[in-house]
Design a protein around this motif. Structure first.
Motif, mmCIF file in Angstrom:
data_model
loop_
_atom_site.group_PDB
_atom_site.id
_atom_site.type_symbol
_atom_site.label_atom_id
_atom_site.label_comp_id
_atom_site.label_asym_id
_atom_site.label_seq_id
_atom_site.Cartn_x
_atom_site.Cartn_y
_atom_site.Cartn_z
ATOM 1 N N ASN A 72 -104.156 -30.081 6.589
ATOM 2 C CA ASN A 72 -104.252 -28.899 5.631
ATOM 3 C C ASN A 72 -104.558 -27.138 5.720
ATOM 4 N N LEU A 73 -104.442 -27.015 7.285
ATOM 5 C CA LEU A 73 -104.866 -26.209 8.001
ATOM 6 C C LEU A 73 -103.944 -25.517 9.121
ATOM 7 N N LYS A 74 -103.598 -24.754 8.528
ATOM 8 C CA LYS A 74 -101.995 -24.781 9.664
ATOM 9 C C LYS A 74 -101.939 -23.654 10.110
ATOM 10 N N PRO A 75 -101.827 -23.033 11.491
ATOM 11 C CA PRO A 75 -101.681 -21.884 11.755
ATOM 12 C C PRO A 75 -100.307 -21.009 11.670
ATOM 13 N N PHE A 76 -100.933 -19.439 11.119
ATOM 14 C CA PHE A 76 -100.040 -18.271 10.457
ATOM 15 C C PHE A 76 -100.002 -17.503 11.158
ATOM 16 N N GLU A 77 -100.684 -17.917 12.166
ATOM 17 C CA GLU A 77 -100.503 -15.493 13.043
ATOM 18 C C GLU A 77 -101.057 -15.666 14.656
ATOM 19 N N ILE A 78 -100.716 -15.331 15.546
ATOM 20 C CA ILE A 78 -100.720 -15.917 17.130
ATOM 21 C C ILE A 78 -100.164 -14.574 17.482
ATOM 22 N N LEU A 163 -106.464 -14.941 23.122
ATOM 23 C CA LEU A 163 -105.224 -15.443 22.215
ATOM 24 C C LEU A 163 -106.268 -15.766 21.240
ATOM 25 N N ASN A 164 -105.617 -15.716 20.313
ATOM 26 C CA ASN A 164 -106.016 -15.325 18.948
ATOM 27 C C ASN A 164 -105.323 -16.142 18.265
ATOM 28 N N VAL A 165 -105.238 -17.519 17.328
ATOM 29 C CA VAL A 165 -104.687 -17.988 16.644
ATOM 30 C C VAL A 165 -105.324 -18.934 15.098
ATOM 31 N N PHE A 166 -105.236 -18.027 14.459
ATOM 32 C CA PHE A 166 -105.364 -17.656 12.993
ATOM 33 C C PHE A 166 -104.895 -19.207 11.966
#
Length: 174
Positions: A72-78, A163-166
């Protein structure tokens, strides 16, 4: 993810040598723009990647499998960040509207120094934990609930790339 609100996970040597070198090349050659917080404080530089370019990237699968990220958690910003904030610590929580926000942080390039790392704050807004900088060190935490900041203003530091992946739940399409 029903973990303690103030918990984080840290893993060293996250990527194999070739994958890290490939990612370092992308991040060191990205075009950066000044970044500031909601109050206008300048805290470094950032490059926003097009999330679609990472759609089938093995990095996202490795993050999901390593940190047991639920479906239920998806990457939305990198984003790539270049930091050398020697002025003052800027504790913050990452806010993306009403969406709960988790952050994957990978230290890409910089000097192996304690104060190049990240500090985490408790509910009393006092520093309760810190992680020093080491290339290829990965951290995963609830960035929307845990106050955090780079520690560069507190001691010896140098420029650092990360690197940040939200991650968050998908937005409802109404």
């Amino acid at each position: 993810m029903k973990k303690d609100l103030l918990s984080f996970t840290c893993i060293d040597r996250f990527l194999d040598k070739d994958s890290l070198e490939n990612l370092q090349g992308k991040i060191l050659n990205a075009s950066y723009k000044p970044a500031s917080d909601a109050k206008g404080a300048h805290y470094g530089y950032e490059h926003h990647f097009n999330i679609n370019h990472f759609k089938n990237d093995p990095l996202l699968k490795k993050i999901k499998d390593t940190f047991f990220i639920p479906d239920n958690l998806k990457p939305f910003e990198i984003r790539a960040h270049l930091r050398h904030n020697t002025a003052e610590p800027l504790p913050h929580r990452d806010s993306h509207g009403d969406r709960e926000c988790f952050s994957f942080l990978l230290y890409i390039k910089g000097d192996h120094l304690l104060y190049n790392g990240t500090g985490f704050y408790g509910f009393d807004k006092k520093l309760f934990a810190y992680i020093g900088f080491a290339e290829n060190r990965a951290i995963f935490f609830n960035a929307g609930r845990i106050y955090h900041t780079d520690l560069q203003a507190l001691g010896e530091s140098s420029p650092r790339y990360s690197l940040n992946v939200f991650y968050g739940p998908p937005l409802d399409k109404k």
